[in-house]
Motif scaffolding. Structure first.
Motif, PDB file in Angstrom:
ATOM      1  N   ARG A 168      -0.757 -20.004 -25.952  1.00  0.00           N
ATOM      2  CA  ARG A 168      -1.507 -19.378 -27.048  1.00  0.00           C
ATOM      3  C   ARG A 168      -0.962 -18.007 -27.429  1.00  0.00           C
ATOM      4  NH1 ARG A 168      -7.511 -20.772 -24.777  1.00  0.00           N
ATOM      5  NH2 ARG A 168      -7.354 -23.018 -25.038  1.00  0.00           N
ATOM      6  N   GLY A 169      -0.102 -17.467 -26.610  1.00  0.00           N
ATOM      7  CA  GLY A 169       0.446 -16.145 -26.907  1.00  0.00           C
ATOM      8  C   GLY A 169      -0.602 -15.059 -26.900  1.00  0.00           C
ATOM      9  N   VAL A 170      -1.575 -15.162 -26.001  1.00  0.00           N
ATOM     10  CA  VAL A 170      -2.670 -14.209 -25.989  1.00  0.00           C
ATOM     11  C   VAL A 170      -2.557 -13.216 -24.843  1.00  0.00           C
ATOM     12  CG1 VAL A 170      -4.326 -15.671 -27.183  1.00  0.00           C
ATOM     13  CG2 VAL A 170      -4.120 -15.826 -24.697  1.00  0.00           C
ATOM     14  N   MET A 171      -1.378 -12.844 -24.516  1.00  0.00           N
ATOM     15  CA  MET A 171      -1.188 -11.876 -23.446  1.00  0.00           C
ATOM     16  C   MET A 171      -1.617 -10.504 -23.958  1.00  0.00           C
ATOM     17  SD  MET A 171      -0.023 -13.613 -20.882  1.00  0.00           S
ATOM     18  CE  MET A 171       0.738 -12.447 -19.804  1.00  0.00           C
ATOM     19  N   THR A 172      -2.851 -10.146 -23.696  1.00  0.00           N
ATOM     20  CA  THR A 172      -3.377  -8.874 -24.182  1.00  0.00           C
ATOM     21  C   THR A 172      -2.871  -7.709 -23.346  1.00  0.00           C
ATOM     22  OG1 THR A 172      -5.363  -9.135 -22.844  1.00  0.00           O
ATOM     23  CG2 THR A 172      -5.462  -9.911 -25.132  1.00  0.00           C
ATOM     24  N   THR A 173      -2.575  -7.966 -22.109  1.00  0.00           N
ATOM     25  CA  THR A 173      -2.050  -6.945 -21.215  1.00  0.00           C
ATOM     26  C   THR A 173      -0.795  -7.507 -20.570  1.00  0.00           C
ATOM     27  OG1 THR A 173      -4.303  -6.242 -20.737  1.00  0.00           O
ATOM     28  CG2 THR A 173      -2.587  -5.458 -19.239  1.00  0.00           C
ATOM     29  N   PRO A 174       0.299  -6.769 -20.604  1.00  0.00           N
ATOM     30  CA  PRO A 174       1.524  -7.307 -20.015  1.00  0.00           C
ATOM     31  C   PRO A 174       1.393  -7.437 -18.504  1.00  0.00           C
ATOM     32  CG  PRO A 174       1.825  -5.014 -20.621  1.00  0.00           C
ATOM     33  CD  PRO A 174       0.474  -5.435 -21.122  1.00  0.00           C
ATOM     34  N   LEU A 175       2.163  -8.374 -17.944  1.00  0.00           N
ATOM     35  CA  LEU A 175       2.230  -8.466 -16.492  1.00  0.00           C
ATOM     36  C   LEU A 175       2.800  -7.157 -15.976  1.00  0.00           C
ATOM     37  CD1 LEU A 175       3.688 -12.050 -16.101  1.00  0.00           C
ATOM     38  CD2 LEU A 175       1.351 -11.310 -15.638  1.00  0.00           C
ATOM     39  N   ARG A 176       2.299  -6.704 -14.859  1.00  0.00           N
ATOM     40  CA  ARG A 176       2.737  -5.412 -14.345  1.00  0.00           C
ATOM     41  C   ARG A 176       2.912  -5.485 -12.836  1.00  0.00           C
ATOM     42  NH1 ARG A 176      -2.404  -5.861 -15.060  1.00  0.00           N
ATOM     43  NH2 ARG A 176      -3.943  -4.969 -13.698  1.00  0.00           N
ATOM     44  N   ALA A 177       3.680  -4.587 -12.343  1.00  0.00           N
ATOM     45  CA  ALA A 177       3.851  -4.497 -10.900  1.00  0.00           C
ATOM     46  C   ALA A 177       2.588  -3.872 -10.313  1.00  0.00           C
ATOM     47  CB  ALA A 177       5.064  -3.632 -10.566  1.00  0.00           C
ATOM     48  N   LEU A 178       2.306  -4.251  -9.078  1.00  0.00           N
ATOM     49  CA  LEU A 178       1.149  -3.674  -8.402  1.00  0.00           C
ATOM     50  C   LEU A 178       1.411  -2.204  -8.227  1.00  0.00           C
ATOM     51  CD1 LEU A 178       0.510  -6.415  -5.749  1.00  0.00           C
ATOM     52  CD2 LEU A 178      -0.824  -5.970  -7.783  1.00  0.00           C
TER      53      LEU A 178
ATOM     54  N   LEU B  62       0.819  -1.219   0.000  1.00  0.00           N
ATOM     55  CA  LEU B  62       0.000   0.000   0.000  1.00  0.00           C
ATOM     56  C   LEU B  62       0.849   1.264   0.000  1.00  0.00           C
ATOM     57  CD1 LEU B  62      -2.927  -0.987   2.360  1.00  0.00           C
ATOM     58  CD2 LEU B  62      -2.936  -0.740  -0.127  1.00  0.00           C
ATOM     59  N   MET B  63       2.015   1.223   0.621  1.00  0.00           N
ATOM     60  CA  MET B  63       2.906   2.398   0.601  1.00  0.00           C
ATOM     61  C   MET B  63       3.458   2.625  -0.799  1.00  0.00           C
ATOM     62  SD  MET B  63       4.836   2.042   4.325  1.00  0.00           S
ATOM     63  CE  MET B  63       6.397   2.112   3.560  1.00  0.00           C
ATOM     64  N   ARG B  64       3.638   1.558  -1.564  1.00  0.00           N
ATOM     65  CA  ARG B  64       4.227   1.660  -2.898  1.00  0.00           C
ATOM     66  C   ARG B  64       3.199   2.035  -3.959  1.00  0.00           C
ATOM     67  NH1 ARG B  64       5.459  -2.057  -7.136  1.00  0.00           N
ATOM     68  NH2 ARG B  64       7.299  -1.360  -8.247  1.00  0.00           N
ATOM     69  N   SER B  65       1.983   1.536  -3.822  1.00  0.00           N
ATOM     70  CA  SER B  65       0.971   1.757  -4.851  1.00  0.00           C
ATOM     71  C   SER B  65      -0.409   1.807  -4.226  1.00  0.00           C
ATOM     72  CB  SER B  65       1.028   0.615  -5.872  1.00  0.00           C
ATOM     73  OG  SER B  65       0.003   0.759  -6.823  1.00  0.00           O
ATOM     74  N   ARG B  66      -1.227   2.700  -4.731  1.00  0.00           N
ATOM     75  CA  ARG B  66      -2.590   2.818  -4.204  1.00  0.00           C
ATOM     76  C   ARG B  66      -3.640   2.558  -5.277  1.00  0.00           C
ATOM     77  NH1 ARG B  66       0.124   6.169  -0.598  1.00  0.00           N
ATOM     78  NH2 ARG B  66      -0.520   5.864   1.542  1.00  0.00           N
ATOM     79  N   THR B  67      -3.292   1.746  -6.260  1.00  0.00           N
ATOM     80  CA  THR B  67      -4.254   1.395  -7.304  1.00  0.00           C
ATOM     81  C   THR B  67      -5.306   0.443  -6.722  1.00  0.00           C
ATOM     82  OG1 THR B  67      -3.048  -0.563  -8.032  1.00  0.00           O
ATOM     83  CG2 THR B  67      -2.422   1.554  -9.048  1.00  0.00           C
ATOM     84  N   PRO B  68      -6.467   0.336  -7.369  1.00  0.00           N
ATOM     85  CA  PRO B  68      -7.465  -0.631  -6.893  1.00  0.00           C
ATOM     86  C   PRO B  68      -6.920  -2.062  -6.838  1.00  0.00           C
ATOM     87  CG  PRO B  68      -8.469   0.884  -8.447  1.00  0.00           C
ATOM     88  CD  PRO B  68      -6.984   1.165  -8.464  1.00  0.00           C
ATOM     89  N   THR B  69      -6.079  -2.408  -7.807  1.00  0.00           N
ATOM     90  CA  THR B  69      -5.477  -3.741  -7.815  1.00  0.00           C
ATOM     91  C   THR B  69      -4.580  -3.922  -6.591  1.00  0.00           C
ATOM     92  OG1 THR B  69      -5.539  -3.781 -10.222  1.00  0.00           O
ATOM     93  CG2 THR B  69      -4.049  -5.332  -9.154  1.00  0.00           C
TER      94      THR B  69
END
Length: 165
Positions: A155-165, A48-55
């Motif tokens: 399948r190579g269907v990564m529509t959104t890259p993995l991301r840090a929280l 929570l200190m690093r990121s306050r996104t909904p995720t």
């Protein structure tokens, strides 16, 4: 006054199958296990200190419940402690599953939240109603996460890259 857990429904591991630490009398039945659960609470606060996104909030909340629930379980060795402890694991697993599936399906935040909350309510009902299935339900979640991630990569269907929280 010392807390006594004797009036509470005992955890299914009682009296002699409660993991690595011996069961002690008193307010904290397994002190080392209870105290070490605090690491999850610290991780939740760091997220929570690093990121306050909904995720990040959803993930940090799940990790917080893991820590607090595990501490409660190991302090009390009660059915309700066991329930909160396992619920925390369900929250983390369903978080990972929703993140994986939403990358492929491009679910909105509302859809993700509805599925996350309703899925965990169903898991909680199962956990309270048929506690003997808790390990199988968790295993099914882990298999679903692995399947989802494997199919993304095959399948190579990564529509959104993995991301840090």
């Amino acid at each position: 006054m010392t807390q006594s857990w004797t009036d509470w429904r005992t955890a299914s591991c009682m009296p002699d199958r409660c993991f690595c630490e011996a069961v002690h009398a008193g307010a904290v039945r397994q002190p080392a296990n209870a105290i070490s659960s605090g690491a999850f609470v610290v991780v939740a606060l760091l997220v929570l200190m690093r990121s306050r996104t909904p995720t990040a909030w959803r993930f940090a909340s799940a990790v917080f419940v893991v820590g607090a629930g595990s501490a409660f379980f190991h302090a009390s060795l009660t059915f309700w402690g066991q329930t909160v402890d396992v619920l925390g694991m369900y929250l983390v697993a369903t978080f990972l599953l929703m993140e994986s599936l939403s990358r492929r399906r491009r679910w909105s935040a509302v859809t993700q939240n509805v599925l996350y909350v309703s899925g965990n309510i169903a898991l909680l009902a199962l956990l309270v109603g048929i506690p003997g299935l808790r390990r199988y339900a968790f295993a099914a979640l882990v298999v679903a996460i692995l399947w989802s991630e494997a199919t993304h990569r095959v399948r190579g269907v990564m529509t959104t890259p993995l991301r840090a929280l």
